[in-house]
Design a protein around this motif. Structure first.
Motif, PDB file in Angstrom:
ATOM      1  N   SER A 128       0.840  -1.192   0.000  1.00 27.97           N
ATOM      2  CA  SER A 128       0.000   0.000   0.000  1.00 27.97           C
ATOM      3  C   SER A 128       0.878   1.246   0.000  1.00 27.97           C
ATOM      4  O   SER A 128       2.052   1.203   0.371  1.00 27.97           O
ATOM      5  N   ARG A 129       0.282   2.378  -0.398  1.00 30.74           N
ATOM      6  CA  ARG A 129       1.046   3.621  -0.450  1.00 30.74           C
ATOM      7  C   ARG A 129       1.613   3.977   0.931  1.00 30.74           C
ATOM      8  O   ARG A 129       2.770   4.375   1.052  1.00 30.74           O
ATOM      9  N   ALA A 130       0.795   3.845   1.968  1.00 27.50           N
ATOM     10  CA  ALA A 130       1.255   4.186   3.315  1.00 27.50           C
ATOM     11  C   ALA A 130       2.432   3.307   3.732  1.00 27.50           C
ATOM     12  O   ALA A 130       3.414   3.793   4.321  1.00 27.50           O
ATOM     13  N   THR A 131       2.361   2.014   3.406  1.00 26.14           N
ATOM     14  CA  THR A 131       3.455   1.105   3.745  1.00 26.14           C
ATOM     15  C   THR A 131       4.700   1.440   2.936  1.00 26.14           C
ATOM     16  O   THR A 131       5.823   1.408   3.449  1.00 26.14           O
ATOM     17  N   GLN A 132       4.506   1.781   1.669  1.00 25.63           N
ATOM     18  CA  GLN A 132       5.641   2.161   0.828  1.00 25.63           C
ATOM     19  C   GLN A 132       6.387   3.362   1.404  1.00 25.63           C
ATOM     20  O   GLN A 132       7.612   3.373   1.479  1.00 25.63           O
ATOM     21  N   VAL A 133       5.614   4.378   1.803  1.00 27.33           N
ATOM     22  CA  VAL A 133       6.242   5.588   2.342  1.00 27.33           C
ATOM     23  C   VAL A 133       6.951   5.277   3.651  1.00 27.33           C
ATOM     24  O   VAL A 133       8.045   5.789   3.923  1.00 27.33           O
ATOM     25  N   ALA A 134       6.357   4.426   4.486  1.00 30.45           N
ATOM     26  CA  ALA A 134       6.989   4.056   5.757  1.00 30.45           C
ATOM     27  C   ALA A 134       8.309   3.327   5.515  1.00 30.45           C
ATOM     28  O   ALA A 134       9.306   3.591   6.192  1.00 30.45           O
ATOM     29  N   ILE A 135       8.334   2.420   4.540  1.00 34.14           N
ATOM     30  CA  ILE A 135       9.565   1.692   4.223  1.00 34.14           C
ATOM     31  C   ILE A 135      10.616   2.645   3.665  1.00 34.14           C
ATOM     32  O   ILE A 135      11.790   2.598   4.048  1.00 34.14           O
ATOM     33  N   LEU A 136      10.182   3.534   2.765  1.00 27.44           N
ATOM     34  CA  LEU A 136      11.108   4.501   2.181  1.00 27.44           C
ATOM     35  C   LEU A 136      11.702   5.405   3.260  1.00 27.44           C
ATOM     36  O   LEU A 136      12.915   5.656   3.287  1.00 27.44           O
ATOM     37  N   GLU A 148      11.100  10.961   8.794  1.00 37.11           N
ATOM     38  CA  GLU A 148       9.883  10.477   9.443  1.00 37.11           C
ATOM     39  C   GLU A 148       8.712  10.644   8.483  1.00 37.11           C
ATOM     40  O   GLU A 148       8.773  11.453   7.549  1.00 37.11           O
ATOM     41  N   CYS A 149       7.646   9.890   8.714  1.00 33.57           N
ATOM     42  CA  CYS A 149       6.442  10.072   7.910  1.00 33.57           C
ATOM     43  C   CYS A 149       5.219  10.055   8.822  1.00 33.57           C
ATOM     44  O   CYS A 149       5.237   9.454   9.904  1.00 33.57           O
ATOM     45  N   GLU A 150       4.175  10.745   8.391  1.00 31.60           N
ATOM     46  CA  GLU A 150       2.917  10.776   9.136  1.00 31.60           C
ATOM     47  C   GLU A 150       1.772  10.902   8.150  1.00 31.60           C
ATOM     48  O   GLU A 150       1.955  11.355   7.010  1.00 31.60           O
ATOM     49  N   GLN A 151       0.592  10.489   8.592  1.00 31.84           N
ATOM     50  CA  GLN A 151      -0.598  10.589   7.746  1.00 31.84           C
ATOM     51  C   GLN A 151      -1.418  11.792   8.183  1.00 31.84           C
ATOM     52  O   GLN A 151      -1.704  11.977   9.368  1.00 31.84           O
ATOM     53  N   LEU A 152      -1.802  12.626   7.220  1.00 34.81           N
ATOM     54  CA  LEU A 152      -2.585  13.820   7.499  1.00 34.81           C
ATOM     55  C   LEU A 152      -4.062  13.484   7.565  1.00 34.81           C
ATOM     56  O   LEU A 152      -4.487  12.380   7.207  1.00 34.81           O
ATOM     57  N   GLU A 153      -4.858  14.436   8.027  1.00 34.91           N
ATOM     58  CA  GLU A 153      -6.285  14.192   8.221  1.00 34.91           C
ATOM     59  C   GLU A 153      -6.992  13.815   6.923  1.00 34.91           C
ATOM     60  O   GLU A 153      -7.946  13.044   6.921  1.00 34.91           O
ATOM     61  N   LEU A 157       0.057  11.699   2.854  1.00 35.96           N
ATOM     62  CA  LEU A 157       1.198  11.336   3.691  1.00 35.96           C
ATOM     63  C   LEU A 157       2.241  12.443   3.632  1.00 35.96           C
ATOM     64  O   LEU A 157       2.478  13.026   2.566  1.00 35.96           O
ATOM     65  N   LEU A 158       2.835  12.732   4.769  1.00 38.46           N
ATOM     66  CA  LEU A 158       3.866  13.760   4.860  1.00 38.46           C
ATOM     67  C   LEU A 158       5.174  13.087   5.247  1.00 38.46           C
ATOM     68  O   LEU A 158       5.271  12.479   6.312  1.00 38.46           O
ATOM     69  N   MET A 159       6.167  13.190   4.360  1.00 41.16           N
ATOM     70  CA  MET A 159       7.488  12.634   4.639  1.00 41.16           C
ATOM     71  C   MET A 159       8.444  13.807   4.873  1.00 41.16           C
ATOM     72  O   MET A 159       8.581  14.682   4.016  1.00 41.16           O
ATOM     73  N   THR A 160       9.087  13.816   6.034  1.00 42.19           N
ATOM     74  CA  THR A 160       9.937  14.938   6.431  1.00 42.19           C
ATOM     75  C   THR A 160      11.339  14.445   6.737  1.00 42.19           C
ATOM     76  O   THR A 160      11.522  13.471   7.459  1.00 42.19           O
ATOM     77  N   GLN A 161      12.328  15.132   6.166  1.00 43.51           N
ATOM     78  CA  GLN A 161      13.734  14.824   6.407  1.00 43.51           C
ATOM     79  C   GLN A 161      14.340  15.990   7.178  1.00 43.51           C
ATOM     80  O   GLN A 161      14.378  17.111   6.680  1.00 43.51           O
ATOM     81  N   TYR A 162      14.824  15.730   8.390  1.00 47.76           N
ATOM     82  CA  TYR A 162      15.352  16.789   9.237  1.00 47.76           C
ATOM     83  C   TYR A 162      16.862  16.950   9.107  1.00 47.76           C
ATOM     84  O   TYR A 162      17.444  17.825   9.748  1.00 47.76           O
ATOM     85  N   ASN A 163      17.487  16.117   8.293  1.00 45.43           N
ATOM     86  CA  ASN A 163      18.922  16.257   8.053  1.00 45.43           C
ATOM     87  C   ASN A 163      19.215  15.885   6.614  1.00 45.43           C
ATOM     88  O   ASN A 163      18.585  14.989   6.050  1.00 45.43           O
ATOM     89  N   CYS A 164      20.150  16.613   6.005  1.00 49.38           N
ATOM     90  CA  CYS A 164      20.614  16.293   4.653  1.00 49.38           C
ATOM     91  C   CYS A 164      22.038  15.771   4.760  1.00 49.38           C
ATOM     92  O   CYS A 164      22.935  16.517   5.187  1.00 49.38           O
TER      93      CYS A 164
END
Length: 211
Positions: A128-136, A148-153, A157-164
Motif C-alpha cells: 500500500s502507499r502508506a506502507t511504501q512511504v513508511a519503508i522509504l 519520518e512520515c505521518e498521515q494527514l487528516e 502522507l507527509l514525509m519529512t527529512q530533518y537532516n541532509c
C-alpha cells in the motif's frame, strides 16, 4: 560531578540539539514539555549550550503573557549530525563539473537515481502507499536523513527529512534535490509536492504525498 550525572546531562543536551534540528526553533517551555524536564533545568542546559556556541536565541514569540525566547542551532552544532563525507563528495562533483560540465553532473546523478530505484523498488512492490512511504522513510533514516512520515487528516502522507547527509553538495548542485524528488515519484508512482528543502534554507525537506 559524577560520571553518571555528566552522562545524563550530555544525553539531555543531545536531545535538545536533536529537537532543535527537527523543529528549527523552539522555546524553553516547548523543550521542557517535549523532554518532560522542568523549565528551570532546560534553561540551564540551554545556557550551557549557548556558552559552547551550539545554540542561540533566534527570536521572540509573543503570546498571551510573558514573551518567550526561541532557540535554534548554530552552524557549529551541525557537526553533531551525519554528513557522510560531504566535503569529499563536493570535491568529486566539482571535478566532474570541471571535466564534463553540468551535463556530466546530471548524468552522474541520473545513474545514482537509477541505481537507488533498482535497490528500493523491489522492497516497495505490491504494498500500500502508506506502507511504501513508511519503508522509504525507514531506508532514508538509515542513510542519515533523520526521516519520518505521518498521515494527514485528509489521508495524504507527509514525509519529512530533518537532516541532509550532503547538505553542502546540494547547495552547490541543486540538481541533487531534483533527482531526489524524481526518485521518490518514480518509486511511489505519483506526483509529489515538495514545499521546503534544507538546501534552500529550510529546517527540513518536506514532501506531501497523495494517498
Amino acid at each position: 560531578m559524577h560520571k553518571v550525572e555528566r552522562r545524563e546531562q550530555g544525553a539531555t543536551r543531545r536531545s535538545i540539539l536533536q529537537l532543535l534540528r527537527r523543529h528549527g526553533q523552539m522555546s524553553a517551555v516547548e523543550l521542557s514539555a517535549a523532554l518532560d524536564i522542568g523549565a528551570v533545568g532546560i534553561r540551564q542546559h540551554l545556557a550551557a549550550l549557548e556558552r559552547e556556541g551550539l545554540v542561540y536565541i533566534c527570536g521572540l514569540r509573543r503570546n498571551v503573557g510573558r514573551p518567550a525566547h526561541l532557540y535554534a542551532l548554530t552552524e557549529r552544532a551541525e557537526r553533531f549530525f551525519p554528513k557522510h563525507y560531504e566535503r569529499l563528495v563536493c570535491e568529486l562533483f566539482e571535478s566532474v563539473a570541471a571535466m564534463g560540465g553540468e551535463v556530466a553532473v546530471q548524468q552522474v546523478l541520473e545513474q545514482r537515481r537509477n541505481a537507488l530505484n533498482a535497490t528500493l523498488a523491489p522492497q516497495l512492490a505490491g504494498k500500500s502507499r502508506a506502507t511504501q512511504v513508511a519503508i522509504l522513510a525507514e531506508q532514508l533514516a538509515e542513510q542519515g536523513y533523520m526521516c519520518e512520515c505521518e498521515q494527514l487528516e485528509n489521508g495524504d502522507l507527509l514525509m519529512t527529512q530533518y537532516n541532509c547527509p550532503f547538505d553542502c553538495v546540494a547547495r552547490r548542485f541543486p540538481q541533487i534535490c531534483d533527482q531526489e524528488l524524481r526518485l521518490y515519484e518514480d518509486l511511489l508512482a505519483t506526483p509529489i509536492e515538495r514545499d521546503m528543502t534544507i538546501a534552500e534554507g529550510g529546517h527540513c525537506c518536506r514532501y506531501r504525498i497523495p494517498q
